[in-house]
Design a protein around this motif. Structure first.
Motif, PDB file in Angstrom:
ATOM      1  N   LEU A   1       0.837  -1.206   0.000  1.00 36.87           N
ATOM      2  CA  LEU A   1       0.000   0.000   0.000  1.00 36.87           C
ATOM      3  C   LEU A   1       0.873   1.258   0.000  1.00 36.87           C
ATOM      4  O   LEU A   1       0.623   2.198  -0.746  1.00 36.87           O
ATOM      5  CB  LEU A   1      -0.915   0.024   1.239  1.00 36.87           C
ATOM      6  N   LEU A   2       1.898   1.238   0.849  1.00 39.44           N
ATOM      7  CA  LEU A   2       2.785   2.407   0.920  1.00 39.44           C
ATOM      8  C   LEU A   2       3.540   2.588  -0.393  1.00 39.44           C
ATOM      9  O   LEU A   2       3.753   3.711  -0.848  1.00 39.44           O
ATOM     10  CB  LEU A   2       3.775   2.278   2.087  1.00 39.44           C
ATOM     11  N   TYR A   3       3.915   1.479  -1.014  1.00 43.89           N
ATOM     12  CA  TYR A   3       4.646   1.556  -2.283  1.00 43.89           C
ATOM     13  C   TYR A   3       3.768   2.187  -3.370  1.00 43.89           C
ATOM     14  O   TYR A   3       4.197   3.081  -4.095  1.00 43.89           O
ATOM     15  CB  TYR A   3       5.125   0.157  -2.710  1.00 43.89           C
ATOM     16  N   GLN A   4       2.511   1.731  -3.439  1.00 48.35           N
ATOM     17  CA  GLN A   4       1.607   2.285  -4.456  1.00 48.35           C
ATOM     18  C   GLN A   4       1.329   3.762  -4.168  1.00 48.35           C
ATOM     19  O   GLN A   4       1.257   4.579  -5.091  1.00 48.35           O
ATOM     20  CB  GLN A   4       0.295   1.505  -4.478  1.00 48.35           C
ATOM     21  N   SER A   5       1.198   4.073  -2.886  1.00 50.20           N
ATOM     22  CA  SER A   5       0.941   5.465  -2.527  1.00 50.20           C
ATOM     23  C   SER A   5       2.150   6.344  -2.893  1.00 50.20           C
ATOM     24  O   SER A   5       2.004   7.410  -3.495  1.00 50.20           O
ATOM     25  CB  SER A   5       0.640   5.531  -1.017  1.00 50.20           C
ATOM     26  N   ALA A   6       3.369   5.864  -2.587  1.00 48.62           N
ATOM     27  CA  ALA A   6       4.578   6.652  -2.861  1.00 48.62           C
ATOM     28  C   ALA A   6       4.857   6.789  -4.353  1.00 48.62           C
ATOM     29  O   ALA A   6       5.393   7.802  -4.801  1.00 48.62           O
ATOM     30  CB  ALA A   6       5.778   6.015  -2.165  1.00 48.62           C
TER      31      ALA A   6
ATOM     32  N   ALA B   1      14.837  -3.977  -4.627  1.00 45.91           N
ATOM     33  CA  ALA B   1      15.164  -2.954  -3.623  1.00 45.91           C
ATOM     34  C   ALA B   1      14.874  -3.489  -2.228  1.00 45.91           C
ATOM     35  O   ALA B   1      14.179  -4.500  -2.069  1.00 45.91           O
ATOM     36  CB  ALA B   1      14.322  -1.699  -3.880  1.00 45.91           C
ATOM     37  N   VAL B   2      15.443  -2.791  -1.238  1.00 49.39           N
ATOM     38  CA  VAL B   2      15.140  -3.125   0.166  1.00 49.39           C
ATOM     39  C   VAL B   2      14.414  -1.943   0.805  1.00 49.39           C
ATOM     40  O   VAL B   2      14.545  -0.810   0.352  1.00 49.39           O
ATOM     41  CB  VAL B   2      16.416  -3.478   0.977  1.00 49.39           C
ATOM     42  N   THR B   3      13.665  -2.251   1.862  1.00 54.43           N
ATOM     43  CA  THR B   3      12.816  -1.215   2.482  1.00 54.43           C
ATOM     44  C   THR B   3      13.460  -0.559   3.708  1.00 54.43           C
ATOM     45  O   THR B   3      12.824   0.242   4.370  1.00 54.43           O
ATOM     46  CB  THR B   3      11.482  -1.840   2.918  1.00 54.43           C
ATOM     47  N   THR B   4      14.707  -0.942   3.990  1.00 51.95           N
ATOM     48  CA  THR B   4      15.389  -0.402   5.175  1.00 51.95           C
ATOM     49  C   THR B   4      16.044   0.951   4.854  1.00 51.95           C
ATOM     50  O   THR B   4      16.278   1.259   3.685  1.00 51.95           O
ATOM     51  CB  THR B   4      16.491  -1.394   5.623  1.00 51.95           C
ATOM     52  N   PRO B   5      16.396   1.750   5.878  1.00 47.72           N
ATOM     53  CA  PRO B   5      17.046   3.026   5.595  1.00 47.72           C
ATOM     54  C   PRO B   5      18.459   2.877   5.028  1.00 47.72           C
ATOM     55  O   PRO B   5      18.962   3.773   4.367  1.00 47.72           O
ATOM     56  CB  PRO B   5      17.072   3.740   6.952  1.00 47.72           C
ATOM     57  N   HIS B   6      19.108   1.745   5.301  1.00 44.88           N
ATOM     58  CA  HIS B   6      20.461   1.515   4.776  1.00 44.88           C
ATOM     59  C   HIS B   6      20.490   0.213   3.986  1.00 44.88           C
ATOM     60  O   HIS B   6      19.676  -0.674   4.232  1.00 44.88           O
ATOM     61  CB  HIS B   6      21.479   1.412   5.924  1.00 44.88           C
ATOM     62  N   ARG B   7      21.463   0.121   3.078  1.00 39.54           N
ATOM     63  CA  ARG B   7      21.623  -1.141   2.333  1.00 39.54           C
ATOM     64  C   ARG B   7      21.966  -2.268   3.300  1.00 39.54           C
ATOM     65  O   ARG B   7      22.522  -2.016   4.379  1.00 39.54           O
ATOM     66  CB  ARG B   7      22.749  -1.006   1.309  1.00 39.54           C
ATOM     67  N   LEU B   8      21.684  -3.492   2.898  1.00 43.56           N
ATOM     68  CA  LEU B   8      21.962  -4.637   3.763  1.00 43.56           C
ATOM     69  C   LEU B   8      23.401  -5.091   3.583  1.00 43.56           C
ATOM     70  O   LEU B   8      24.026  -4.801   2.561  1.00 43.56           O
ATOM     71  CB  LEU B   8      21.003  -5.790   3.435  1.00 43.56           C
TER      72      LEU B   8
ATOM     73  N   PRO C   1      19.460  -1.421  -4.007  1.00 45.46           N
ATOM     74  CA  PRO C   1      19.298  -0.071  -3.461  1.00 45.46           C
ATOM     75  C   PRO C   1      18.194  -0.042  -2.409  1.00 45.46           C
ATOM     76  O   PRO C   1      17.306  -0.903  -2.410  1.00 45.46           O
ATOM     77  CB  PRO C   1      18.866   0.735  -4.693  1.00 45.46           C
ATOM     78  N   THR C   2      18.249   0.931  -1.526  1.00 43.06           N
ATOM     79  CA  THR C   2      17.107   1.140  -0.627  1.00 43.06           C
ATOM     80  C   THR C   2      16.067   1.880  -1.465  1.00 43.06           C
ATOM     81  O   THR C   2      16.416   2.575  -2.438  1.00 43.06           O
ATOM     82  CB  THR C   2      17.493   2.002   0.586  1.00 43.06           C
TER      83      THR C   2
ATOM     84  N   GLY D   1      14.693   6.845  -4.865  1.00 45.06           N
ATOM     85  CA  GLY D   1      13.838   7.990  -5.183  1.00 45.06           C
ATOM     86  C   GLY D   1      12.580   8.120  -4.338  1.00 45.06           C
ATOM     87  O   GLY D   1      11.902   9.139  -4.387  1.00 45.06           O
ATOM     88  N   LEU D   2      12.240   7.073  -3.553  1.00 48.19           N
ATOM     89  CA  LEU D   2      11.046   7.178  -2.697  1.00 48.19           C
ATOM     90  C   LEU D   2      11.496   7.670  -1.326  1.00 48.19           C
ATOM     91  O   LEU D   2      11.774   6.874  -0.420  1.00 48.19           O
ATOM     92  CB  LEU D   2      10.335   5.826  -2.591  1.00 48.19           C
ATOM     93  N   LYS D   3      11.588   8.974  -1.191  1.00 49.48           N
ATOM     94  CA  LYS D   3      12.170   9.566   0.018  1.00 49.48           C
ATOM     95  C   LYS D   3      11.447   9.108   1.289  1.00 49.48           C
ATOM     96  O   LYS D   3      10.228   9.122   1.360  1.00 49.48           O
ATOM     97  CB  LYS D   3      12.144  11.097  -0.066  1.00 49.48           C
TER      98      LYS D   3
END
Ligand code: ASP
Length: 331
Positions: free
Chosen positions: A172-177, A225-232, A241-242, A247-249
């Motif tokens: 949901l957040l991904y579609q919204s962003a 991509a990953v959903t964390t603030p930093h790369r794994l 990439p995160t 680009g999804l700030k």
């Protein structure tokens, strides 16, 4: 004359019941098996963590059996409600994730109260999520994925584990962003969702690394991509990439798991369960298994019941406005 005698009899009976309860609490776990309810399908990420934890808990709980009971459905709410209503004797526990903090705002008429229907035993771990696709799409990196999404408007299916689940929230957040609209396909957990993703019945899925890492490694799915603030740091996933850097700030979803007992479980039983959890979370085998799947085992204050509850209350406060602002209520 009769009344005082009757009252005394009730008082004595009540004392008897209380001492039976406290005797039971002192004996806990007394060889009886302990059930951990997993509110998602078997074979998925919550199930994975629960089964690893059950193994690590066995010894500190006296060597008895720790059974997993999968009670999937409604994005974890059915299993969580079952535990909220279970006998509060320490023999029925719940392992759930971030849904404990998101269902209050994502699900209407929730059949339990997250803050008052459970005893909090401690956070277990944190797990990143990955955005993955079926293997047959032409995209090979995040930029190409966005092009593919744009050119398939109205035709993309995204799986989830039901309303309120982590995959549902992330999708949901991904579609919204990204201001895109996809068709949500609910499952009873992301184990069956990932099977359909591999088979090409659905196109996209956002799921925990505890489920996706082996499938990415086997190249059965594509990861973007990953959903964390930093790369794994995991070698297999370190080049992803995160979503924030893509680009999804401020796009951040990290999944945490916690262990719960029904409200009213006696304090001595809670203490024994919490002590066992602390030992289990230091078990080198458990830590290694979690690390290999990209998860980080909880430490210090987060394994304390008060720290766990405070964290969940904070997460509810954090997610409620984000869910509201994104307009991602589920009906
Ligand atoms: N990963 C799932 C979710 O989206 C849950 C599961 O199957 O364990 O919440």
């Amino acid at each position: 004359m009769k009344k005082p005698l009757a009252l005394a009899a009730i008082a004595i009976a009540a004392m008897g019941t209380m001492s039976a309860v406290s005797a039971q609490a002192q004996d806990f776990p007394s060889g009886k098996s302990i059930t951990i309810v997993v509110p998602f399908a078997a074979g998925g990420p919550t199930d994975r963590v629960a089964r690893d934890l059950a193994e690590a808990l066995r010894k500190p709980l006296g060597g008895g059996t720790v059974i997993i009971d999968n009670v999937p459905g409604a994005g974890s709410s059915i299993g969580a409600a079952k535990v909220a209503r279970a006998t509060p004797d320490g023999y029925t526990l719940l392992l759930n994730h971030i849904a404990m903090a998101t269902v209050p705002s994502l699900v209407r008429n929730l059949p339990f109260k997250v803050e008052s229907d459970f005893e909090y035993l401690g956070i277990v771990n944190d797990v990143p999520m990955t955005l993955i696709s079926k293997p047959s799409i032409p995209a090979t990196n995040y930029k190409e994925l966005t092009t593919w999404i744009a050119s398939n408007k109205g035709r993309i299916n995204i799986g989830n584990a039901g309303v309120g689940s982590a995959s549902h929230l992330c999708g949901l957040l991904y579609q919204s962003a990204t201001k895109t609209e996809m068709t949500a396909v609910p499952y009873k957990g992301t184990a069956p969702a990932i099977t359909d993703l591999i088979g090409g019945q659905i196109d996209l899925l956002c799921d925990q690394t505890t489920n996706t890492t082996p499938q990415i490694q086997a190249q059965k799915v594509k990861a973007f991509a990953v959903t964390t603030p930093h790369r794994l740091t995991l070698p297999l996933l370190k080049d992803l990439p995160t979503l924030d850097e893509a680009g999804l700030k401020n796009f951040q979803v990290t999944i945490w798991h916690g262990l719960y007992a029904p409200k009213g479980t006696p304090a001595p039983v809670l203490k024994k369960l919490n002590d066992a959890l602390k030992v289990a979370l230091k078990d080198p085998d458990f830590i290694k298994r979690e690390e290999l799947l990209g998860a980080v085992v909880a430490t210090d204050g987060r394994i304390e019941p008060a720290g766990h509850k405070q964290f969940v209350v904070g997460e509810i406060a954090k997610w409620t406005p984000i869910i509201k602002a994104a307009g991602v209520y589920a009906d």
